[in-house]
Write an enzyme that holds these catalytic residues in place. Structure first.
Site, PDB file in Angstrom:
ATOM      1  N   CYS A 161       0.847  -1.196   0.000  1.00 44.31           N
ATOM      2  CA  CYS A 161       0.000   0.000   0.000  1.00 44.31           C
ATOM      3  C   CYS A 161       0.879   1.241   0.000  1.00 44.31           C
ATOM      4  O   CYS A 161       1.775   1.363   0.834  1.00 44.31           O
ATOM      5  CB  CYS A 161      -0.905   0.001   1.224  1.00 44.31           C
ATOM      6  SG  CYS A 161      -1.831   1.528   1.413  1.00 44.31           S
ATOM      7  N   CYS A 221      -0.206   6.259   7.022  1.00 51.01           N
ATOM      8  CA  CYS A 221      -1.552   6.007   7.539  1.00 51.01           C
ATOM      9  C   CYS A 221      -1.491   5.193   8.824  1.00 51.01           C
ATOM     10  O   CYS A 221      -0.681   4.276   8.940  1.00 51.01           O
ATOM     11  CB  CYS A 221      -2.335   5.252   6.462  1.00 51.01           C
ATOM     12  SG  CYS A 221      -3.900   4.599   7.007  1.00 51.01           S
ATOM     13  N   CYS A 275      -3.131   0.441   9.133  1.00 51.80           N
ATOM     14  CA  CYS A 275      -2.416  -0.843   9.170  1.00 51.80           C
ATOM     15  C   CYS A 275      -1.051  -0.667   9.837  1.00 51.80           C
ATOM     16  O   CYS A 275      -0.463   0.404   9.777  1.00 51.80           O
ATOM     17  CB  CYS A 275      -2.165  -1.364   7.759  1.00 51.80           C
ATOM     18  SG  CYS A 275      -3.645  -1.867   6.884  1.00 51.80           S
ATOM     19  N   CYS A 284      -8.379   2.352  -0.048  1.00 51.85           N
ATOM     20  CA  CYS A 284      -7.839   1.595   1.079  1.00 51.85           C
ATOM     21  C   CYS A 284      -7.967   0.116   0.777  1.00 51.85           C
ATOM     22  O   CYS A 284      -9.035  -0.367   0.409  1.00 51.85           O
ATOM     23  CB  CYS A 284      -8.589   1.955   2.354  1.00 51.85           C
ATOM     24  SG  CYS A 284      -8.216   0.851   3.722  1.00 51.85           S
ATOM     25  N   GLN A 332     -19.897  -6.989  13.621  1.00 51.17           N
ATOM     26  CA  GLN A 332     -18.513  -7.441  13.435  1.00 51.17           C
ATOM     27  C   GLN A 332     -17.991  -6.950  12.089  1.00 51.17           C
ATOM     28  O   GLN A 332     -18.663  -7.104  11.069  1.00 51.17           O
ATOM     29  CB  GLN A 332     -18.457  -8.967  13.500  1.00 51.17           C
ATOM     30  CG  GLN A 332     -18.827  -9.542  14.859  1.00 51.17           C
ATOM     31  CD  GLN A 332     -17.754  -9.344  15.903  1.00 51.17           C
ATOM     32  OE1 GLN A 332     -16.620  -8.990  15.591  1.00 51.17           O
ATOM     33  NE2 GLN A 332     -18.108  -9.554  17.164  1.00 51.17           N
ATOM     34  N   GLU A 334     -27.744  -5.418  26.027  1.00 50.83           N
ATOM     35  CA  GLU A 334     -26.991  -4.477  25.202  1.00 50.83           C
ATOM     36  C   GLU A 334     -27.410  -3.059  25.574  1.00 50.83           C
ATOM     37  O   GLU A 334     -28.573  -2.812  25.854  1.00 50.83           O
ATOM     38  CB  GLU A 334     -27.278  -4.781  23.717  1.00 50.83           C
ATOM     39  CG  GLU A 334     -26.969  -3.699  22.730  1.00 50.83           C
ATOM     40  CD  GLU A 334     -25.494  -3.318  22.650  1.00 50.83           C
ATOM     41  OE1 GLU A 334     -24.632  -4.219  22.628  1.00 50.83           O
ATOM     42  OE2 GLU A 334     -25.225  -2.109  22.607  1.00 50.83           O
ATOM     43  N   CYS A 360     -11.606  -8.270  22.565  1.00 57.58           N
ATOM     44  CA  CYS A 360     -10.810  -7.611  21.528  1.00 57.58           C
ATOM     45  C   CYS A 360      -9.564  -6.974  22.125  1.00 57.58           C
ATOM     46  O   CYS A 360      -8.861  -6.241  21.446  1.00 57.58           O
ATOM     47  CB  CYS A 360     -11.648  -6.585  20.775  1.00 57.58           C
ATOM     48  SG  CYS A 360     -12.477  -5.421  21.843  1.00 57.58           S
TER      49      CYS A 360
HETATM   50  N1  SAH Z   1     -21.574  -9.529  20.683  1.00 57.41           N
HETATM   51  C1  SAH Z   1     -21.838  -8.576  19.652  1.00 57.41           C
HETATM   52  C2  SAH Z   1     -21.323  -7.172  19.966  1.00 57.41           C
HETATM   53  C3  SAH Z   1     -19.960  -7.036  20.561  1.00 57.41           C
HETATM   54  S1  SAH Z   1     -19.292  -5.399  20.617  1.00 57.41           S
HETATM   55  C4  SAH Z   1     -21.310  -9.054  18.337  1.00 57.41           C
HETATM   56  O1  SAH Z   1     -20.556 -10.028  18.282  1.00 57.41           O
HETATM   57  O2  SAH Z   1     -21.654  -8.490  17.311  1.00 57.41           O
HETATM   58  C5  SAH Z   1     -19.660  -4.864  22.212  1.00 57.41           C
HETATM   59  C6  SAH Z   1     -21.077  -4.380  22.394  1.00 57.41           C
HETATM   60  O3  SAH Z   1     -21.195  -3.979  23.755  1.00 57.41           O
HETATM   61  C7  SAH Z   1     -21.492  -3.200  21.544  1.00 57.41           C
HETATM   62  O4  SAH Z   1     -22.690  -3.489  20.888  1.00 57.41           O
HETATM   63  C8  SAH Z   1     -21.688  -2.069  22.576  1.00 57.41           C
HETATM   64  O5  SAH Z   1     -22.737  -1.193  22.214  1.00 57.41           O
HETATM   65  C9  SAH Z   1     -22.044  -2.840  23.812  1.00 57.41           C
HETATM   66  N2  SAH Z   1     -21.766  -2.205  25.100  1.00 57.41           N
HETATM   67  C10 SAH Z   1     -20.779  -1.331  25.426  1.00 57.41           C
HETATM   68  N3  SAH Z   1     -20.821  -1.039  26.730  1.00 57.41           N
HETATM   69  C11 SAH Z   1     -21.855  -1.725  27.261  1.00 57.41           C
HETATM   70  C12 SAH Z   1     -22.397  -1.833  28.584  1.00 57.41           C
HETATM   71  N4  SAH Z   1     -21.881  -1.173  29.612  1.00 57.41           N
HETATM   72  N5  SAH Z   1     -23.454  -2.662  28.760  1.00 57.41           N
HETATM   73  C13 SAH Z   1     -23.989  -3.360  27.731  1.00 57.41           C
HETATM   74  N6  SAH Z   1     -23.517  -3.272  26.470  1.00 57.41           N
HETATM   75  C14 SAH Z   1     -22.471  -2.481  26.231  1.00 57.41           C
END
Ligand code: SAH
Length: 457
Positions: A73, A79, A82, A161, A285, A335, A410
């Site tokens: 790239c 940038c 990456c 990108c 994701q 959530e 993550c």
């Molecule tokens: N499990 C899902 C999302 C994971 S990302 C997947 O695989 O797609 C993490 C998520 O946690 C996000 O959607 C974010 O909005 C949520 N989040 C962040 N802080 C939070 C909290 N204090 N309580 C509940 N959810 C929360």
């Protein structure tokens, strides 16, 4: 030895930081050298010297590491997106697995924990289904659109990108064309003036549907019709054009309010054989194919038999839990983002899943209430953002006495920290699998199985 700024030295790179910079050692000093690879021998110039570490830049590559390859790239060195395009993919995977191992050993204290081989991706390019591109102004006042430089809020202009699908390159082009002719003033984060903040793009890789969203420090744009036309002319699969109103003076990328300018309010994608509706504000994701691998591993760790109550904390649009709902007795997702919870409910309905329900709220608080009410899930899934779980949440989950906890993370450092507390409360980790969700970048995902009362490490 006393090291000073601008001094030159020779160093061998032996590791990488969590952000992907090379690390070497000078006498009494760890030295961080961006754009190097473990195994490199380099001449460096010190740029910044602190008490026991320094930052440096390469002045000469004396002996290249066997992990090196020619970066593919042209923006790579500027940038901040990456950090591994100068390293072979195999090399990148090894460094990522090592980072997870190091965190589990050094922070978690689990030297014996079995670490399964990292699940690598088929492609290092074109995988991102979402981009949140900052806008800025170049030296001559012209529009810059692309990615932030490393550790900075300076926007590096990127015409295209490699991480994203071609539709995003085309949407960037369309946006530039519109902005040059009709665009509102570019936002300036220091003075909090101007309008255009970011271009936000998302694609459902299985459906081909594309969302193009402009993030603005204003309730409307002067030329919305022309914006819609520019996108429609140039972006294949365009399904939705949205204005995100973001008037706050924060670094948070998106505002809370969305207005559809054209097309659908939410695009769709398919994952694990299910269809998911994705509002612009809902988490999804970023790498769809790798998400399927991650979820398969999570399902294997959950080992559902059909009899279990499954609790999916931080569930986003419900994807992980819903992908396993047919193997559980009932599913409850929690959530915090209301639109994501709405999506999760719609997703359950649209996929004919009738044993799922969703709660909107903070995971720690909701879990505490469930626990107090006597709810006893047999399997708990945790997928928190980078900062991990609070100690209170870890205690609550342990108090619910599930058989298994599947922790999707993550950030290896916060994962290792939380695993340590789980282990003290009778939930030791029994196996972890790193997953490469973000090839080319420094990020690495890990899925870890914890079982009640089984010891390891
Ligand atoms: N499990 C899902 C999302 C994971 S990302 C997947 O695989 O797609 C993490 C998520 O946690 C996000 O959607 C974010 O909005 C949520 N989040 C962040 N802080 C939070 C909290 N204090 N309580 C509940 N959810 C929360």
């Amino acid at each position: 030895m006393e090291w000073k700024k601008n001094q030159e030295a020779q160093v061998e790179i032996t590791g990488v930081t969590a952000q992907g910079a090379g690390v070497g050692r000078l006498e009494g000093l760890a030295v961080f050298v961006p754009l190097t690879a473990p195994g490199d021998v380099v001449r460096i110039k010190l740029l910044k010297v602190a008490k026991n570490y320094a930052w440096a830049k390469v002045t000469e590559l004396l002996a290249p590491s066997p992990l090196r390859q020619e970066p593919d790239c042209p923006q790579f060195a500027q940038c901040g997106g990456c950090c591994y395009r100068h390293i072979t993919y195999q090399g990148e995977l090894e460094l990522k697995a090592q980072r997870v191992r190091d965190a589990l050993v050094r922070i978690g204290g689990f030297p014996q924990l079995p670490l399964a081989p990292i699940l690598g991706a088929e492609s290092r390019s074109g995988y991102r289904n979402k981009a949140l591109l900052p806008l800025g102004r170049g030296k001559d006042g012209q529009l810059t659109l692309g990615f932030y430089a490393v550790n900075s809020h300076r926007v590096v202009d990127c015409p295209r990108c490699l991480l994203q699908p071609k539709e995003f390159d085309l949407a960037m082009e369309a946006f530039r064309r519109w902005a040059a002719q009709y665009g509102d003033p570019i936002y300036d984060e220091t003075s909090h003036t101007g309008v255009l903040r970011r271009l936000y793009l998302r694609k459902g890789f299985r459906t081909g549907e594309v969302l193009a969203c402009v993030v603005a420090n204003a309730p409307r744009l002067r030329h919305e019709k022309e914006l819609v036309e520019a996108f429609r002319e140039q972006v294949p699969g365009l399904a939705s054009v949205v204005l995100n109103v973001h008037r706050d003076k924060t670094n948070v990328a998106l505002g809370k309010e969305c207005r559809t300018l054209w097309g659908k309010d939410a695009i769709e994608d398919q994952l694990c054989g299910l269809t998911f509706r994705l509002s612009p504000l809902s988490f999804y994701q970023v790498n769809r194919d790798q998400a399927e691998r991650l979820y398969e591993k999570a399902a294997e760790y959950a080992a559902l038999t059909g009899a279990e109550f499954l609790l999916d904390l931080y569930c986003g649009t419900g994807t992980i839990g819903l992908s396993m709902a047919n193997r559980a007795k009932k599913l409850l997702g929690v959530e915090v983002i209301p639109q994501a919870v709405e999506n999760a409910r719609e997703n359950a309905r649209a996929n004919g899943i009738s044993n799922a329900s969703f709660l909107c709220g903070d995971a720690a608080q909701a879990a505490a209430e469930l626990e107090a009410r006597g709810e006893r899930p047999q399997v708990v899934i945790l997928d928190p953002p980078r900062k991990g779980c609070s100690p209170e949440l870890v205690r609550t989950v342990a108090a619910m006495a599930p058989q298994r906890v599947v922790y999707v993370s993550c950030d290896p450092a916060t994962l290792a920290r939380d695993l340590k507390l789980f282990a003290q409360l009778g939930y030791p980790p029994v196996e972890a699998t790193p997953v490469d969700m973000f090839p080319g970048t420094a990020h690495v995902e890990t899925v870890c199985l914890l079982k009640r009362g089984e010891h390891h490490g």
